[in-house]
Design a protein around this motif. Sequence first.
Motif, PDB file in Angstrom:
ATOM      1  N   VAL A  51      18.010  10.484  63.611  1.00 36.96           N
ATOM      2  CA  VAL A  51      18.841  11.604  64.063  1.00 36.96           C
ATOM      3  C   VAL A  51      20.302  11.231  63.838  1.00 36.96           C
ATOM      4  O   VAL A  51      20.631  10.052  63.674  1.00 36.96           O
ATOM      5  N   ALA A  63      18.372  16.123  62.270  1.00 36.45           N
ATOM      6  CA  ALA A  63      17.201  15.262  62.229  1.00 36.45           C
ATOM      7  C   ALA A  63      16.826  15.055  60.784  1.00 36.45           C
ATOM      8  O   ALA A  63      16.956  15.970  59.964  1.00 36.45           O
TER       9      ALA A  63
ATOM     10  N   VAL B  51      16.620  17.766  69.002  1.00 32.18           N
ATOM     11  CA  VAL B  51      17.473  16.578  69.075  1.00 32.18           C
ATOM     12  C   VAL B  51      18.563  16.838  70.100  1.00 32.18           C
ATOM     13  O   VAL B  51      18.834  17.990  70.454  1.00 32.18           O
ATOM     14  N   ALA B  63      15.729  12.144  70.184  1.00 34.96           N
ATOM     15  CA  ALA B  63      14.815  13.101  69.560  1.00 34.96           C
ATOM     16  C   ALA B  63      13.694  13.374  70.540  1.00 34.96           C
ATOM     17  O   ALA B  63      13.252  12.470  71.259  1.00 34.96           O
TER      18      ALA B  63
END
Lengths: 174, 174
Positions: A51, A63, B51, B63
């Motif tokens: 991320v 992401a 996220v 995440a």
Amino acid sequence: MNRVALSATLLGGLVLALSAAAVAPEPHRDRSPIFGVKLPHGYRDWTLISVAHEAGSNNDIRAILGNRLAVRAFREGIRPFPDGAIIARLAWRYQSSPRNDAVFPAPQSFVAGPPVNVQVSVKDSRLYAATGGWGYGQFESGRANMDRALVQSCAACHAKLDNKADRVFTDYAP
Amino acid sequence: MNRVALSATLLGGLVLALSAAAVAPEPHRDRSPIFGVKLPHGYRDWTLISVAHEAGSNNDIRAILGNRLAVRAFREGIRPFPDGAIIARLAWRYQSSPRNDAVFPAPQSFVAGPPVNVQVSVKDSRLYAATGGWGYGQFESGRANMDRALVQSCAACHAKLDNKADRVFTDYAP
């Protein structure tokens, strides 16, 4: 057929033709320019690589997902990536969450807002030999962005990374 | 057996027993206190839900992944989540990336550093009836954190969310 009937028929035909044009897909709108990269089927279920948050003019939170070949290479530290590896970078607007902040002890929570775009990198060492073995595409709402300069800038920016990264920004987050 | 031999034997036995205690796994170290939640097998390959970045004392980037039942509920907007839904929240240190910033036009890039912990929420409306149907656990380096107050604070914090969220912070990021 009299003139009125003929005009009506022609007009009807014209309306039909225009309707067809309106619903027909634009040519190649599913593939990026230059590289011909498509949004891979099922990518949204791929394994997470890592991320990131890009501040500044990007102002997104993102992401990075990978297909099986890409994930294996990330986890085992294999560079260069094997042909067939695909990396999908999903970005959303970076925004604070008043809902979360109301629960947390202090304002601190930033979450994914509306989707911005998806960028896809496909490894094919022969097809994309001129760009280090990588082809690129950017997609908004599932459709390829047809801006050639934009897609060229993907390749130009990734080329600035050193060779041992195989032109990939992301490291695997365990 | 004379006294010296007996003492040596006893001492040897004691050393063996202490060694065994040192290598034997601590009891229940794979399950969270109170809820008995385990780190789910294969969770790292689960589908991404969203996220986030938590600033302040957390200072992490995270995440949220889900198993199939959880992902389907997120995508279809099903609340409450069905029994068997599991959500895994992975957090890493939030840190700037000098490597990325050297390539980008301006310093702007924040990435996942070393892993902080994984928090797991398991839906079981009967087993966890007292906490809205959710059981919680926190894991560091794959091992359950045995701090009972910490795990209780998971439940207390999630309980502050309104009912229509079914005690879940995250929304699905498409």
